[in-house]
Design an enzyme around this catalytic site. Structure first.
Site, PDB file in Angstrom:
ATOM      1  N   CYS A   1       0.833  -1.200   0.000  1.00 50.69           N
ATOM      2  CA  CYS A   1       0.000   0.000   0.000  1.00 50.69           C
ATOM      3  C   CYS A   1       0.869   1.251   0.000  1.00 50.69           C
ATOM      4  CB  CYS A   1      -0.935   0.000   1.212  1.00 50.69           C
ATOM      5  SG  CYS A   1      -2.078   1.382   1.165  1.00 50.69           S
TER       6      CYS A   1
ATOM      7  N   GLU B   1      -4.180   0.705  -6.469  1.00 55.36           N
ATOM      8  CA  GLU B   1      -3.347  -0.447  -6.807  1.00 55.36           C
ATOM      9  C   GLU B   1      -3.360  -0.649  -8.311  1.00 55.36           C
ATOM     10  OE1 GLU B   1      -0.576  -2.469  -6.537  1.00 55.36           O
ATOM     11  OE2 GLU B   1      -1.237  -1.868  -4.539  1.00 55.36           O
TER      12      GLU B   1
END
Length: 206
Positions: free
Chosen positions: A5, A107
């Site tokens: 992340c 992402e």
């Protein structure tokens, strides 16, 4: 770095953060809604186990107590849940739990085996509300200057079904807490992380 992340978004303002987390906001004047890149080591809002009724601005990239300088930060943006008890970077701060508020993260899905082509996704809760990542923090004192740096890392775990499809290169995801689990995470009583329903929206390439 095999965690994942590195880009998150807070689109809600300080008032909404204070209301959602029932907390005062130190350094509110230094906060503005934004998309944050971990690689810039930004200061973002967090809530520590020590002071759960305060939102404070800490820097992304945990500096462990023993570090001689801040060089390590580029390797401590995320912490793998499975190894935090053995990694020197994290095992000394396991009791320093925190919440990292956000309302989305980003992402990239690999469209070919080497990741030369990627599709970007914005991932959020189905109602786009604020949530929190599980994290660890540390107040590091620079041994040379005496300066105190407040820093944190985001915990990651194995990807769930949705995130396995999107994050198909590493199959990892940040740990997102349910509202009921936030206080349990801070207090150290949380036994298992629940799978949370997420919404992934592809972002068109420019």
């Amino acid at each position: 770095v095999v965690s994942m992340c590195f880009f998150m978004q807070i689109s809600k303002d300080a008032t909404e953060l204070k209301h959602r987390f029932n907390a005062t906001f130190d350094g509110e004047a230094h906060f503005k809604p934004s998309i944050y890149s971990a690689f810039q080591f930004p200061n973002t809002p967090i809530i520590t186990a020590k002071e759960p009724s305060r939102i404070q601005m800490f820097q992304w990239g945990l500096i462990p107590p023993w570090a001689k300088n801040d060089e390590i930060q580029k390797n401590t943006l995320n912490a793998r849940l499975e190894t935090i008890h053995e990694k020197p970077s994290f095992k000394y701060v396991l009791q320093n739990r925190c919440l990292i508020p956000a309302d989305a993260f980003f992402e990239w899905q690999w469209l070919d085996p080497k990741g030369k082509e990627k599709q970007k996704y914005r991932i959020c809760l189905p109602d786009d509300s604020l949530f929190s990542f599980a994290g660890l923090y540390n107040q590091w004192v620079d041994p040379n200057s005496g300066e105190v740096k407040n820093t944190y890392t985001i915990l990651t775990t194995e990807a769930n079904e949705l995130m396995s499809i999107i994050h198909n290169s590493k199959k990892r995801m940040p740990i997102i807490l349910t509202p009921n689990d936030e206080s349990n995470w801070l207090s150290g009583t949380l036994q298992n992380f629940k799978n949370i329903d997420l919404l992934a929206t592809p972002i068109n390439k420019n």
